[in-house]
Design a protein around this motif. Structure first.
Motif, PDB file in Angstrom:
ATOM      1  N   SER A  27       0.815  -1.191   0.153  1.00  0.00           N
ATOM      2  CA  SER A  27       0.090   0.064  -0.062  1.00  0.00           C
ATOM      3  C   SER A  27       0.898   1.273  -0.166  1.00  0.00           C
ATOM      4  O   SER A  27       0.611   2.159  -0.595  1.00  0.00           O
ATOM      5  CB  SER A  27      -1.002   0.071   1.045  1.00  0.00           C
ATOM      6  OG  SER A  27      -1.805  -0.924   1.186  1.00  0.00           O
ATOM      7  N   ILE A  28       1.926   1.288   0.569  1.00  0.00           N
ATOM      8  CA  ILE A  28       2.828   2.126   0.860  1.00  0.00           C
ATOM      9  C   ILE A  28       3.391   2.632  -0.429  1.00  0.00           C
ATOM     10  O   ILE A  28       3.691   3.800  -0.996  1.00  0.00           O
ATOM     11  CB  ILE A  28       3.995   2.075   1.915  1.00  0.00           C
ATOM     12  CG1 ILE A  28       3.539   2.074   3.286  1.00  0.00           C
ATOM     13  CG2 ILE A  28       5.116   3.231   1.663  1.00  0.00           C
ATOM     14  CD1 ILE A  28       4.336   1.659   4.532  1.00  0.00           C
ATOM     15  N   ASP A  34      -1.027   8.778  -5.768  1.00  0.00           N
ATOM     16  CA  ASP A  34      -2.077   9.748  -5.554  1.00  0.00           C
ATOM     17  C   ASP A  34      -2.116  10.505  -4.047  1.00  0.00           C
ATOM     18  O   ASP A  34      -2.819  11.268  -3.588  1.00  0.00           O
ATOM     19  CB  ASP A  34      -3.511   9.119  -5.475  1.00  0.00           C
ATOM     20  CG  ASP A  34      -3.467   7.964  -4.347  1.00  0.00           C
ATOM     21  OD1 ASP A  34      -2.513   7.508  -3.900  1.00  0.00           O
ATOM     22  OD2 ASP A  34      -4.802   7.488  -4.183  1.00  0.00           O
ATOM     23  N   MET A  35      -0.650  10.451  -3.768  1.00  0.00           N
ATOM     24  CA  MET A  35      -0.521  11.118  -2.309  1.00  0.00           C
ATOM     25  C   MET A  35       0.026  12.610  -2.734  1.00  0.00           C
ATOM     26  O   MET A  35       0.695  12.813  -3.476  1.00  0.00           O
ATOM     27  CB  MET A  35       0.745  10.533  -1.463  1.00  0.00           C
ATOM     28  CG  MET A  35       1.000  11.176  -0.260  1.00  0.00           C
ATOM     29  SD  MET A  35      -0.263  11.402   0.859  1.00  0.00           S
ATOM     30  CE  MET A  35      -0.681   9.708   1.338  1.00  0.00           C
ATOM     31  N   PHE A  85      -6.566   1.120   3.858  1.00  0.00           N
ATOM     32  CA  PHE A  85      -5.882   0.398   4.910  1.00  0.00           C
ATOM     33  C   PHE A  85      -4.865   0.802   5.528  1.00  0.00           C
ATOM     34  O   PHE A  85      -4.916   0.180   6.773  1.00  0.00           O
ATOM     35  CB  PHE A  85      -5.098  -0.630   3.681  1.00  0.00           C
ATOM     36  CG  PHE A  85      -4.607  -1.984   4.565  1.00  0.00           C
ATOM     37  CD1 PHE A  85      -5.501  -2.935   4.757  1.00  0.00           C
ATOM     38  CD2 PHE A  85      -3.367  -1.994   4.748  1.00  0.00           C
ATOM     39  CE1 PHE A  85      -4.839  -4.047   5.452  1.00  0.00           C
ATOM     40  CE2 PHE A  85      -2.758  -3.066   5.440  1.00  0.00           C
ATOM     41  CZ  PHE A  85      -3.541  -4.041   5.694  1.00  0.00           C
ATOM     42  N   LEU A  86      -4.022   1.662   5.125  1.00  0.00           N
ATOM     43  CA  LEU A  86      -2.923   2.284   6.276  1.00  0.00           C
ATOM     44  C   LEU A  86      -3.861   2.835   7.422  1.00  0.00           C
ATOM     45  O   LEU A  86      -3.339   3.030   8.449  1.00  0.00           O
ATOM     46  CB  LEU A  86      -2.079   3.222   5.438  1.00  0.00           C
ATOM     47  CG  LEU A  86      -1.269   2.433   4.236  1.00  0.00           C
ATOM     48  CD1 LEU A  86      -0.598   3.513   3.791  1.00  0.00           C
ATOM     49  CD2 LEU A  86      -0.335   1.568   5.237  1.00  0.00           C
ATOM     50  N   THR A  87      -4.608   3.737   6.868  1.00  0.00           N
ATOM     51  CA  THR A  87      -5.478   4.453   8.055  1.00  0.00           C
ATOM     52  C   THR A  87      -6.140   3.646   9.054  1.00  0.00           C
ATOM     53  O   THR A  87      -6.281   3.738  10.182  1.00  0.00           O
ATOM     54  CB  THR A  87      -6.319   5.299   7.649  1.00  0.00           C
ATOM     55  OG1 THR A  87      -5.990   6.212   6.592  1.00  0.00           O
ATOM     56  CG2 THR A  87      -7.214   6.145   8.251  1.00  0.00           C
ATOM     57  N   MET A  88      -6.771   2.325   8.496  1.00  0.00           N
ATOM     58  CA  MET A  88      -7.497   1.219   9.367  1.00  0.00           C
ATOM     59  C   MET A  88      -6.181   0.820  10.147  1.00  0.00           C
ATOM     60  O   MET A  88      -6.619   0.618  11.441  1.00  0.00           O
ATOM     61  CB  MET A  88      -8.120   0.260   8.510  1.00  0.00           C
ATOM     62  CG  MET A  88      -8.619  -0.730   9.366  1.00  0.00           C
ATOM     63  SD  MET A  88      -9.913  -0.188  10.564  1.00  0.00           S
ATOM     64  CE  MET A  88     -11.155  -0.042   9.241  1.00  0.00           C
ATOM     65  N   ALA A  89      -5.093   0.650   9.821  1.00  0.00           N
ATOM     66  CA  ALA A  89      -3.924   0.131  10.535  1.00  0.00           C
ATOM     67  C   ALA A  89      -3.643   1.027  11.733  1.00  0.00           C
ATOM     68  O   ALA A  89      -3.299   0.545  12.861  1.00  0.00           O
ATOM     69  CB  ALA A  89      -2.532  -0.354   9.885  1.00  0.00           C
ATOM     70  N   LEU A 336       5.161  10.682   5.897  1.00  0.00           N
ATOM     71  CA  LEU A 336       6.099   9.678   5.445  1.00  0.00           C
ATOM     72  C   LEU A 336       6.068   9.330   4.169  1.00  0.00           C
ATOM     73  O   LEU A 336       7.181   9.023   3.648  1.00  0.00           O
ATOM     74  CB  LEU A 336       6.385   8.681   6.573  1.00  0.00           C
ATOM     75  CG  LEU A 336       6.867   8.972   7.998  1.00  0.00           C
ATOM     76  CD1 LEU A 336       6.698   7.814   9.076  1.00  0.00           C
ATOM     77  CD2 LEU A 336       8.137   9.730   8.058  1.00  0.00           C
ATOM     78  N   VAL A 337       4.862   8.752   3.805  1.00  0.00           N
ATOM     79  CA  VAL A 337       4.630   8.099   2.359  1.00  0.00           C
ATOM     80  C   VAL A 337       5.081   9.419   1.322  1.00  0.00           C
ATOM     81  O   VAL A 337       5.764   9.448   0.311  1.00  0.00           O
ATOM     82  CB  VAL A 337       3.505   7.667   2.128  1.00  0.00           C
ATOM     83  CG1 VAL A 337       3.112   7.462   0.742  1.00  0.00           C
ATOM     84  CG2 VAL A 337       3.100   6.563   2.856  1.00  0.00           C
TER      85      VAL A 337
END
Length: 359
Positions: A27-28, A34-35, A85-89, A336-337
């Motif tokens: 995911s990273i 799109d970041m 997904f990263l936010t849920m983690a 960080l991403v």
């Protein structure tokens, strides 16, 4: 579906940690496309909102059980699957470490059950298929309902499989699955309604957020200030006040365990389970979303029916502090991403500009 460590074996827990880490790394890598500087605060605010929303258990009529918003579908629709997904983690990590909600060993299972199925199966293969011919309120409603229900069904079934592979004989597969799936079907219906309402609101206010998340593009020059303020305000009120009105009934997992094994919690085995439990008890400064002193008094109560609404300063502090911590962690993850993306871009430019060898 926040699994406790007692429900899984070290092998299953370690395997799911590895699987979750792999999906997070993927995911990273993918989210770099799109970041931008606007997705970072959106990840933080949405993380705080879902954290607060998960504190509110709603009763399932006629069952004696309750459920809460999972949030995986909502995060994937507004942020895209990778940022979702990263936010849920981030949400589940804060819950496990500082609120003792979900085990440390079971962290990988919980992220996978609540995040993977919604972000990488239900969203791309169900929700987006409903939207092939464009967004309308009717399609958003249908897509949200079907994808939320099926995403939660997959997560609930995954819990059953994980306990089966962990050798938990107290929870026989046949009985456990016949209880877990129907109760989470009811919870999924409520989640679908909530998801549809929120997504429809955002689509009417700023449709570009949802459309760009669907095609993996950065938010760009679109103003999302009103959306950020709106979700931030709702997260503040939800965690600080609405959390008092959470149902006192056991959640779907606890209810299914009680109906299957006669108890809502399994005994924590010795060894790594006990070690991680001791670590969690030391780190968690607001266990079960309350002050430790208040938690102790709660355990000493014998048969007294819990008051509702449970007006509690500890609960309010938990909602506000937890939301703020989740906001920061999710935003830092996005930052960080973004930083990693810029460094890779700079390195690529240096490589192009460097002179090649002569022939």
């Amino acid at each position: 579906m926040h699994m406790a460590d007692a429900l899984i074996s070290p092998v299953v827990g370690g395997t799911m940690w590895a699987a979750t880490a792999g999906v997070a790394a993927y995911s990273i890598k993918k989210i770099q496309n799109d970041m931008d500087e606007k997705k970072i605060p959106l990840m933080g605010v949405m993380g705080a909102f879902v954290f607060a929303a998960q504190m509110i258990n709603f009763s399932i009529p006629g069952t004696g059980s309750s459920g809460h918003l999972g949030g995986g579908m909502l995060l994937s629709v507004l942020l895209g699957p990778y940022a979702g997904f990263l936010t849920m983690a981030s949400i589940l990590l804060i819950q496990a470490l500082f609120f003792a909600d979900g085990g440390i060993l079971a962290f990988g299972c919980n992220v996978f059950n609540l995040g993977f199925y919604t972000c990488f199966i239900a969203y791309p293969f169900i929700f987006k298929r409903f939207m092939r011919n464009g967004y309308t309120p009717g399609r958003i409603f249908s897509a949200s309902m079907v994808s939320a229900i099926l995403g939660l069904q997959m997560g609930a079934f995954s819990v059953v499989i994980e306990t089966l592979l962990s050798g938990k004989t107290e929870l026989p597969f046949g009985t456990f699955v016949l209880l877990m799936q129907p109760i989470h079907l009811a919870i999924g219906v409520v989640e679908g309604l909530v998801t549809a309402a929120i997504v429809t609101f955002v689509w009417k206010a700023r449709p570009e957020i949802i459309e760009k998340a669907a095609i993996g593009e950065a938010i760009g020059s679109i103003s999302i200030k009103k959306v950020l303020v709106g979700f931030g305000f709702v997260a503040l009120i939800t965690g600080g006040v609405f959390s008092w009105f959470a149902s006192t009934h056991p959640d779907g997992l606890e209810w299914s365990m009680f109906k299957t094994a006669g108890k809502e919690e399994l005994e924590t085995p010795k060894g790594i389970h006990q070690t991680l439990s001791d670590i969690q008890n030391k780190i968690a400064f607001l266990p079960d979303y309350n002050f430790k002193a208040a938690e102790g008094k709660k355990e000493q109560s014998t048969g007294a029916e819990e008051a509702w609404p449970a007006v509690s300063g500890g609960t309010s502090i938990s909602g506000l502090v937890g939301g703020a911590m989740t906001l920061v962690l999710a935003a830092v993850t996005g930052f960080l991403v973004s930083l990693f993306k810029r460094r890779n871009k700079t390195a690529g430019l240096h490589k192009i500009d460097s002179p090649g060898r002569g022939v």
